[in-house]
Enzyme design. Sequence first.
Site, PDB file in Angstrom:
ATOM      1  N   LYS A 115       0.754  -1.259  -0.063  1.00  0.00           N
ATOM      2  CA  LYS A 115      -0.117  -0.044  -0.098  1.00  0.00           C
ATOM      3  C   LYS A 115       0.911   1.447  -0.050  1.00  0.00           C
ATOM      4  CE  LYS A 115      -3.836  -0.520   2.507  1.00  0.00           C
ATOM      5  NZ  LYS A 115      -4.233  -0.788   3.954  1.00  0.00           N
TER       6      LYS A 115
ATOM      7  N   ARG B 167      -2.934   3.194   8.734  1.00  0.00           N
ATOM      8  CA  ARG B 167      -3.534   2.217   7.802  1.00  0.00           C
ATOM      9  C   ARG B 167      -2.163   0.974   7.610  1.00  0.00           C
ATOM     10  NH1 ARG B 167      -4.499   4.929   2.118  1.00  0.00           N
ATOM     11  NH2 ARG B 167      -5.811   2.885   1.767  1.00  0.00           N
TER      12      ARG B 167
ATOM     13  N   GLY C 205      -8.012  -7.602   4.753  1.00  0.00           N
ATOM     14  CA  GLY C 205      -9.212  -7.751   5.818  1.00  0.00           C
ATOM     15  C   GLY C 205      -8.279  -8.410   6.871  1.00  0.00           C
TER      16      GLY C 205
ATOM     17  N   MET D 259      -5.429  -7.267   8.715  1.00  0.00           N
ATOM     18  CA  MET D 259      -4.829  -6.385   9.750  1.00  0.00           C
ATOM     19  C   MET D 259      -5.548  -4.956   9.733  1.00  0.00           C
ATOM     20  SD  MET D 259      -0.834  -6.936   9.044  1.00  0.00           S
ATOM     21  CE  MET D 259      -0.921  -6.296   7.294  1.00  0.00           C
TER      22      MET D 259
ATOM     23  N   ARG E 211      -3.106  -1.374  -6.589  1.00  0.00           N
ATOM     24  CA  ARG E 211      -2.440  -2.330  -6.490  1.00  0.00           C
ATOM     25  C   ARG E 211      -2.964  -3.068  -7.868  1.00  0.00           C
ATOM     26  NH1 ARG E 211      -5.359  -4.843  -1.402  1.00  0.00           N
ATOM     27  NH2 ARG E 211      -7.427  -5.002  -2.774  1.00  0.00           N
TER      28      ARG E 211
ATOM     29  N   HIS F  15      -6.059 -32.291   6.822  1.00  0.00           N
ATOM     30  CA  HIS F  15      -6.058 -33.692   6.277  1.00  0.00           C
ATOM     31  C   HIS F  15      -6.925 -34.012   5.014  1.00  0.00           C
ATOM     32  CE1 HIS F  15      -7.800 -37.987   6.129  1.00  0.00           C
ATOM     33  NE2 HIS F  15      -6.297 -38.279   6.501  1.00  0.00           N
TER      34      HIS F  15
ATOM     35  N   ARG G 252       3.853 -48.243 -19.111  1.00  0.00           N
ATOM     36  CA  ARG G 252       3.954 -49.501 -18.052  1.00  0.00           C
ATOM     37  C   ARG G 252       3.288 -50.658 -18.614  1.00  0.00           C
ATOM     38  NH1 ARG G 252       1.352 -45.134 -15.688  1.00  0.00           N
ATOM     39  NH2 ARG G 252       2.603 -44.125 -13.708  1.00  0.00           N
TER      40      ARG G 252
ATOM     41  N   ARG H  79       8.445 -49.600 -20.197  1.00  0.00           N
ATOM     42  CA  ARG H  79       9.262 -50.065 -19.007  1.00  0.00           C
ATOM     43  C   ARG H  79       8.938 -51.554 -18.889  1.00  0.00           C
ATOM     44  NH1 ARG H  79       7.380 -47.759 -13.214  1.00  0.00           N
ATOM     45  NH2 ARG H  79       5.675 -49.016 -13.616  1.00  0.00           N
TER      46      ARG H  79
ATOM     47  N   GLU I 254      15.690 -44.502  -9.759  1.00  0.00           N
ATOM     48  CA  GLU I 254      14.514 -44.492  -8.626  1.00  0.00           C
ATOM     49  C   GLU I 254      15.090 -45.025  -7.424  1.00  0.00           C
ATOM     50  OE1 GLU I 254      11.218 -46.568 -10.055  1.00  0.00           O
ATOM     51  OE2 GLU I 254      12.278 -48.201 -10.883  1.00  0.00           O
TER      52      GLU I 254
ATOM     53  N   SER J 271      16.025 -42.356 -16.754  1.00  0.00           N
ATOM     54  CA  SER J 271      14.486 -41.606 -16.648  1.00  0.00           C
ATOM     55  C   SER J 271      14.498 -41.647 -15.055  1.00  0.00           C
ATOM     56  CB  SER J 271      13.383 -42.285 -17.416  1.00  0.00           C
ATOM     57  OG  SER J 271      12.358 -41.713 -16.989  1.00  0.00           O
TER      58      SER J 271
ATOM     59  N   GLY K 236      12.790 -41.790 -11.819  1.00  0.00           N
ATOM     60  CA  GLY K 236      11.459 -42.228 -11.151  1.00  0.00           C
ATOM     61  C   GLY K 236      11.422 -41.608 -10.071  1.00  0.00           C
ATOM     62  N   THR K 237      10.868 -40.324 -10.057  1.00  0.00           N
ATOM     63  CA  THR K 237      10.866 -39.763  -8.632  1.00  0.00           C
ATOM     64  C   THR K 237       9.758 -39.949  -7.443  1.00  0.00           C
ATOM     65  OG1 THR K 237       9.486 -38.053  -9.932  1.00  0.00           O
ATOM     66  CG2 THR K 237      12.001 -37.491  -9.648  1.00  0.00           C
ATOM     67  N   ASN K 238       8.945 -40.772  -7.922  1.00  0.00           N
ATOM     68  CA  ASN K 238       8.043 -41.404  -7.065  1.00  0.00           C
ATOM     69  C   ASN K 238       8.863 -42.171  -6.100  1.00  0.00           C
ATOM     70  OD1 ASN K 238       5.972 -40.016  -8.275  1.00  0.00           O
ATOM     71  ND2 ASN K 238       4.933 -41.685  -9.105  1.00  0.00           N
ATOM     72  N   ASP K 239       9.404 -43.239  -6.660  1.00  0.00           N
ATOM     73  CA  ASP K 239      10.059 -44.335  -6.082  1.00  0.00           C
ATOM     74  C   ASP K 239      11.319 -43.520  -5.388  1.00  0.00           C
ATOM     75  OD1 ASP K 239       9.389 -46.978  -5.431  1.00  0.00           O
ATOM     76  OD2 ASP K 239       9.324 -47.135  -7.441  1.00  0.00           O
TER      77      ASP K 239
ATOM     78  N   CYS L  69       9.905 -39.232 -15.427  1.00  0.00           N
ATOM     79  CA  CYS L  69       8.619 -39.709 -15.402  1.00  0.00           C
ATOM     80  C   CYS L  69       8.132 -39.886 -13.934  1.00  0.00           C
ATOM     81  CB  CYS L  69       8.655 -41.238 -15.978  1.00  0.00           C
ATOM     82  SG  CYS L  69       9.508 -42.510 -15.331  1.00  0.00           S
TER      83      CYS L  69
ATOM     84  N   TYR M  34      13.756 -34.241 -21.005  1.00  0.00           N
ATOM     85  CA  TYR M  34      12.351 -34.127 -21.152  1.00  0.00           C
ATOM     86  C   TYR M  34      11.730 -34.335 -19.849  1.00  0.00           C
ATOM     87  CZ  TYR M  34      12.484 -39.109 -21.298  1.00  0.00           C
ATOM     88  OH  TYR M  34      12.809 -40.592 -20.678  1.00  0.00           O
TER      89      TYR M  34
HETATM   90  P1  ADP Z   1      -7.441  -2.359   3.708  1.00  0.00           P
HETATM   91  O1  ADP Z   1      -6.020  -2.691   3.796  1.00  0.00           O
HETATM   92  O2  ADP Z   1      -8.226  -3.274   4.691  1.00  0.00           O
HETATM   93  O3  ADP Z   1      -8.062  -2.016   2.397  1.00  0.00           O
HETATM   94  P2  ADP Z   1      -7.254   0.460   4.031  1.00  0.00           P
HETATM   95  O4  ADP Z   1      -6.166   1.071   4.853  1.00  0.00           O
HETATM   96  O5  ADP Z   1      -7.312   0.519   2.478  1.00  0.00           O
HETATM   97  O6  ADP Z   1      -7.770  -0.952   4.706  1.00  0.00           O
HETATM   98  O7  ADP Z   1      -8.455   1.276   4.557  1.00  0.00           O
HETATM   99  C1  ADP Z   1      -9.796   1.065   4.367  1.00  0.00           C
HETATM  100  C2  ADP Z   1     -10.704   2.190   3.703  1.00  0.00           C
HETATM  101  O8  ADP Z   1     -10.460   3.137   4.623  1.00  0.00           O
HETATM  102  C3  ADP Z   1      -9.986   2.604   2.474  1.00  0.00           C
HETATM  103  O9  ADP Z   1     -10.641   2.037   1.148  1.00  0.00           O
HETATM  104  C4  ADP Z   1     -10.673   4.228   2.444  1.00  0.00           C
HETATM  105  O10 ADP Z   1     -11.781   4.058   1.773  1.00  0.00           O
HETATM  106  C5  ADP Z   1     -10.581   4.535   3.677  1.00  0.00           C
HETATM  107  N1  ADP Z   1      -9.471   5.482   3.966  1.00  0.00           N
HETATM  108  C6  ADP Z   1      -8.258   5.193   4.437  1.00  0.00           C
HETATM  109  N2  ADP Z   1      -7.435   6.250   4.659  1.00  0.00           N
HETATM  110  C7  ADP Z   1      -8.283   7.241   4.319  1.00  0.00           C
HETATM  111  C8  ADP Z   1      -8.142   8.612   4.188  1.00  0.00           C
HETATM  112  N3  ADP Z   1      -6.990   9.094   4.422  1.00  0.00           N
HETATM  113  N4  ADP Z   1      -9.194   9.493   3.822  1.00  0.00           N
HETATM  114  C9  ADP Z   1     -10.332   8.757   3.564  1.00  0.00           C
HETATM  115  N5  ADP Z   1     -10.379   7.460   3.740  1.00  0.00           N
HETATM  116  C10 ADP Z   1      -9.675   6.779   3.853  1.00  0.00           C
HETATM  117 MG    MG Z   2       9.275 -46.993  -9.562  1.00  0.00          MG
HETATM  118 MG    MG Z   3      -7.722  -0.822   1.089  1.00  0.00          MG
END
Ligand code: ADP
Ligand code: MG
Ligand code: MG
Length: 910
Positions: free
Chosen positions: A29, A98, A107, A109, A351, A467, A590, A645, A775, A794, A796-799, A862, A882
């Site tokens: 960011k 931020r 979402g 952090m 991004r 699992h 085989r 083989r 192998e 060749s 035989g990486t399984n074995d 193989c 290959y």
């Molecule tokens: P996340 O990483 O979860 O996207 P952000 O740091 O982007 O979190 O913040 C979430 C939202 O908060 C952003 O999409 C933006 O709309 C709002 N926001 C963050 N900084 C500002 C700012 N300086 N002014 C206005 N809105 C902000």
């Molecule tokens: Mg074998």
């Molecule tokens: Mg954001």
Amino acid sequence: MAKQETVEHKYVYAFAEGNKDLKELLGGKGANLAEMTNLGLPVPPGFTITTEACKAYLATREEPDGLADQIAAHLASLEQAMGKRLGDPEDPLLVSVRSGAKFSMPGMMETVLNVGLNDRSVQGLARQASGAHAQTSGGADRFAWDSYRRLIQMFGKTVCEVPGEEFEHALDDAKRAKGTHDDLDLDADDLRGLVDAYKKIFFKHTGREFPQEPREQLDLAIRAVFESWNAERAVLYRRQERIPADLGTAVNVVAMVFGNLGPDSGTGVAFTRDPASGAQGIYGDYLANAQGEDVVAGIRNTVPLQELERLDKKSYDELLGIMARLEGHYRDLCDIEFTIERGKLWMLQTRVGKRTAAAAFVIAGQLVDEGLIDLDEALHRVNGAQLAQLMFPRFRLDHEFQPVAKGIGASPGAASGKVVFTSARAVELAAEGESVILVRRETNPDDLNGMIAAQGILTSRGGKTSHAAVVARGMGKTCVSGADEIEVNVPQRRFVVGGQTVVEGDVVSIDGTTGKVYLGEVPVMPSEVVQYFEGSLDPEHVDNPLVRAVHRIMSHADARRRLAVRTNADTGADAARARRFGAEGIGLCRTEHMFLGDRRELVERLILARDNTEREAALAALLPLQRADFEEIFREMDGMPVTVRLIDPPLHEFLPPLEQLAVNVAVAQERGEDVAQEEALLAAVRRMHEENPMLGLRGVRLGLVIPGLFAMQVRAIAEAAVTVTRSGAVARPEIMVPLVGAVQELETVRAEAEKIIAEVVGDSGVEVLIGTMIEVPRAALTAGQIAEAAQFFSFGTNDLTQMGWGFSRDDVEGAFFWRYLELGIFGISPFESIDRDGVGRLVRIAAEEGRAARPELKLGVCGEHGGDPESVHFFHEVGLDYVSCSPFRVPVARLEAGRAAVETDGSDSR
Ligand code: ADP
Ligand code: MG
Ligand code: MG
């Protein structure tokens, strides 16, 4: 400002000081905010505290020396730029704090908005908002108190761990008191009351008043963002996505701009192309009079971004211009977050956007057309895992079906079937020919039979390394894990999801790629990409952007790759299909299936032979059958090499199981029937029983112990080759001896084989190569000697994995690999992706020493690893000629071999 920072560590960067390549230090960011700032785009001013500062903090739980001063200095210049002071009672500067790590962790952090508001500055903010604009002071008051209540809520939740629901409940109460569902109906007085309620909640949980000192708010918020790196969900997410745990997060402090200042303000998100299909155009959502998370939180209905054109044409046009500019600059799909404050557009984030597998191909193709990237770069931007995804059949979701739950797409595919809750029931229903989906809270090794019987597996707990996930992937079975909206009740044989109850026998459909779960049977459609590979869709004429993009990128991969791609195929039909998928030969044919079915009886005769004559008779009967099989395959692969083989599995695998024989004998005796044959078989099975058949009488050992067995196979191969060649096609057989550990074994087999070949081939022009599998670890370590007697290796990486690790594949994967993955002993099963350090080292040694002894030695692999993307890159690096993999993986291997060539050998200008 910069002058004071001659301290050793520079922990804080103004946006103008960074750029997009500093993700490691500034987080994604921060690096991209810096990039946009330097492009001259409208980004609110701010600064980024580095991941180094975060790491230093997390190591000691104290802000590192110098950090506080550097923050103060940057804050001072931010205040100067804005002409406001943080939290000033008359005209406050507010900031957002931020998180933002190197890899996006959506979402996971924390972010706190409106830092700097307190009981006094909220009044100042209201006055400024009304003064700066011809807006009623009621609107301005509303805005200020709305911002303040949001600060207390976010700060309480993220900095002081106040349970978020308490704030939600208070907000709901306020709306209920007002008789509304829309938070926009709350006026300034309502919000002022809400602030009081929030403060009480804050006090109740923290034992202190909500902090009024702006700089204290800022410092605590920064610290909370540092801490959020180690929040449980963030740790879990990283483990799942294989993001290293020691990167730390950066912290961005950004001057606030306000989308909640009235109807001429708002906030939105947008993509520069459709991240689902890759189609060009504008995709996004906009919400007027709103702040931050409101758009994604779904509290009010957003409008499609196109609506903004009507609401605010000037901002809309500017936004489109910026989006085009960002695409050109990043040369890729971008996703962005923006806010409009009273008709002024601000960019808050961008991004390179995530996308589906289909979109990855389509976009890469488009960007080549647009001249933004070349074909090498396009190849680099897609991968084999995405291609494999596109080759699975998909659900046809054009109508009515809505997912009822979403878990983790743990093993791809689309599966529908009747719900069962126990392994036993899965086996029962499957035996009746039903498709079943095994539903469990989580699976354990006892569920193995049920998992084998089921069409798909659905669990309510566990991630990509559970699992269920590990075992399902190993089996190639569709699996959705961790669908936690589902409440599974095994004793009552039902599950509840979204208020609906699903009982045993009801039909559900699960999508192992998206993790979505549907009630009922969703129709499945075949993959267009497979249709293209099979030749039934012509890429030049079909109006399907995905097929055209795949065709184009695959052609480039083929042009670039150095590795040839062969296939593992035992029948003419498999060979034909693999050839359509682009296989350039067979790397593993085989011969064991040629001993199955009605031919078992001949194998029994071979095993029970009392003397040479009987044995020779049995072999003589097998010979024409084998020859016919080989003829079919050689014809199909006309002109291409076919590695056959010699028989590998222990012979008793072709006999009925001991218990069954014992019962047969007992029953027959009871009836007074003639049981001589059965008894002889039973005795043979008892005699041939091995405690550990994988390490027993198999492979080359069979050839050395059972006279005439290998000779018969060699003769069948040579005769088939001659017949096919005489009919006008070209047969290129390569005879491969399995399980060799010492050159003497190979020499013995080879001497006998060469005699037969010379005799059969005569002057037909057929050339037969003789080589060996590598192998057994000893073979890898004595490869220099073995190469003296082998024309090809060749791997035989399984074995090799099995014997290198001492893992019995059939036993360990289901039993404890999930635990090894959880503990991080390996990041992926070594049977799935080659263990570079250990087993890979054996391959490297054997390749080097084998080539040193015989420079023209052909090297291939193989076994499952030949179709695994990571492993293909490794085999390219080691310099094999290959890889060979199952027909369905051939396109994946072609693509990855091309990518490996581009990545290790650098770009050229093709
Ligand atoms: P996340 O990483 O979860 O996207 P952000 O740091 O982007 O979190 O913040 C979430 C939202 O908060 C952003 O999409 C933006 O709309 C709002 N926001 C963050 N900084 C500002 C700012 N300086 N002014 C206005 N809105 C902000
Ligand atoms: Mg074998
Ligand atoms: Mg954001």
